[in-house]
Motif scaffolding. Structure first.
Motif, mmCIF file in Angstrom:
data_model
loop_
_atom_site.group_PDB
_atom_site.id
_atom_site.type_symbol
_atom_site.label_atom_id
_atom_site.label_comp_id
_atom_site.label_asym_id
_atom_site.label_seq_id
_atom_site.Cartn_x
_atom_site.Cartn_y
_atom_site.Cartn_z
ATOM 1 N N TYR A 1 0.832 -1.198 0.000
ATOM 2 C CA TYR A 1 0.000 0.000 0.000
ATOM 3 C C TYR A 1 0.865 1.245 0.000
ATOM 4 N N LYS A 2 0.332 2.325 -0.576
ATOM 5 C CA LYS A 2 0.948 3.641 -0.408
ATOM 6 C C LYS A 2 0.304 4.233 0.831
ATOM 7 N N GLY A 3 1.144 4.663 1.751
ATOM 8 C CA GLY A 3 0.642 5.249 2.984
ATOM 9 C C GLY A 3 1.282 6.584 3.257
ATOM 10 N N HIS A 4 0.822 7.200 4.329
ATOM 11 C CA HIS A 4 1.373 8.482 4.734
ATOM 12 C C HIS A 4 1.693 8.419 6.220
ATOM 13 N N ASP A 5 2.926 8.753 6.551
ATOM 14 C CA ASP A 5 3.359 8.835 7.940
ATOM 15 C C ASP A 5 3.048 10.245 8.412
ATOM 16 N N GLU A 6 1.980 10.364 9.182
ATOM 17 C CA GLU A 6 1.528 11.691 9.611
ATOM 18 C C GLU A 6 2.448 12.302 10.658
ATOM 19 N N HIS A 7 3.205 11.479 11.379
ATOM 20 C CA HIS A 7 4.129 12.007 12.390
ATOM 21 C C HIS A 7 5.322 12.707 11.754
ATOM 22 N N ILE A 8 5.804 12.164 10.649
ATOM 23 C CA ILE A 8 6.989 12.719 9.986
ATOM 24 C C ILE A 8 6.604 13.461 8.705
ATOM 25 N N ASP A 9 5.344 13.323 8.285
ATOM 26 C CA ASP A 9 4.815 13.949 7.072
ATOM 27 C C ASP A 9 5.600 13.524 5.835
ATOM 28 N N ARG A 10 5.584 12.194 5.596
ATOM 29 C CA ARG A 10 6.262 11.664 4.413
ATOM 30 C C ARG A 10 5.480 10.472 3.878
ATOM 31 N N PRO A 11 5.580 10.243 2.564
ATOM 32 C CA PRO A 11 4.942 9.054 1.986
ATOM 33 C C PRO A 11 5.763 7.807 2.304
ATOM 34 N N VAL A 12 5.078 6.679 2.455
ATOM 35 C CA VAL A 12 5.738 5.406 2.720
ATOM 36 C C VAL A 12 5.050 4.315 1.911
ATOM 37 N N ALA A 13 5.757 3.220 1.726
ATOM 38 C CA ALA A 13 5.175 2.002 1.152
ATOM 39 C C ALA A 13 5.078 1.001 2.299
ATOM 40 N N ILE A 14 3.941 0.325 2.389
ATOM 41 C CA ILE A 14 3.706 -0.621 3.475
ATOM 42 C C ILE A 14 3.356 -1.974 2.878
ATOM 43 N N LYS A 15 4.163 -2.970 3.202
ATOM 44 C CA LYS A 15 3.918 -4.336 2.731
ATOM 45 C C LYS A 15 3.332 -5.142 3.884
#
Length: 96
Positions: free
Chosen positions: A29-43
């Motif tokens: 999934y494409k996700g968003h780390d709201e604590h650091i304000d960056r996009p992430v990929a989550i497997k």
């Protein structure tokens, strides 16, 4: 456990934006780390693999993937940020 056919709104602290793809062991999934304000990929490992007799084998393989990816540092290799659990399912958080 989260089913492969349902896209969760959140995995851990990460807001899920879309599904990027699926493979033999998991869904990415494409996700968003709201604590650091960056996009992430989550497997997220497929829940159906963790329901059968080979649960421990799949879990060991996924954890091994996390260990190996966590040791690799190279410009052409996606960086691993975290390994954790969501509703009993192990998941990896990687750079997007």
């Amino acid at each position: 456990m989260t089913k492969v056919t349902e896209m969760p709104a959140r995995i851990g602290r990460f807001h899920i934006e879309s599904m990027l793809g699926r493979g033999a062991m998991g869904v990415v999934y494409k996700g968003h780390d709201e604590h650091i304000d960056r996009p992430v990929a989550i497997k997220l490992i497929r829940a159906d693999l963790l329901d059968g007799e080979e649960r421990e084998s799949y879990f060991r393989r996924f954890r091994n993937e996390a260990k190996i990816a966590g040791r690799c540092v190279h410009a052409n290799i996606v960086g691993l940020y975290d390994f954790s659990f969501h509703e009993g399912n192990p998941y990896l958080v990687m750079e997007y």
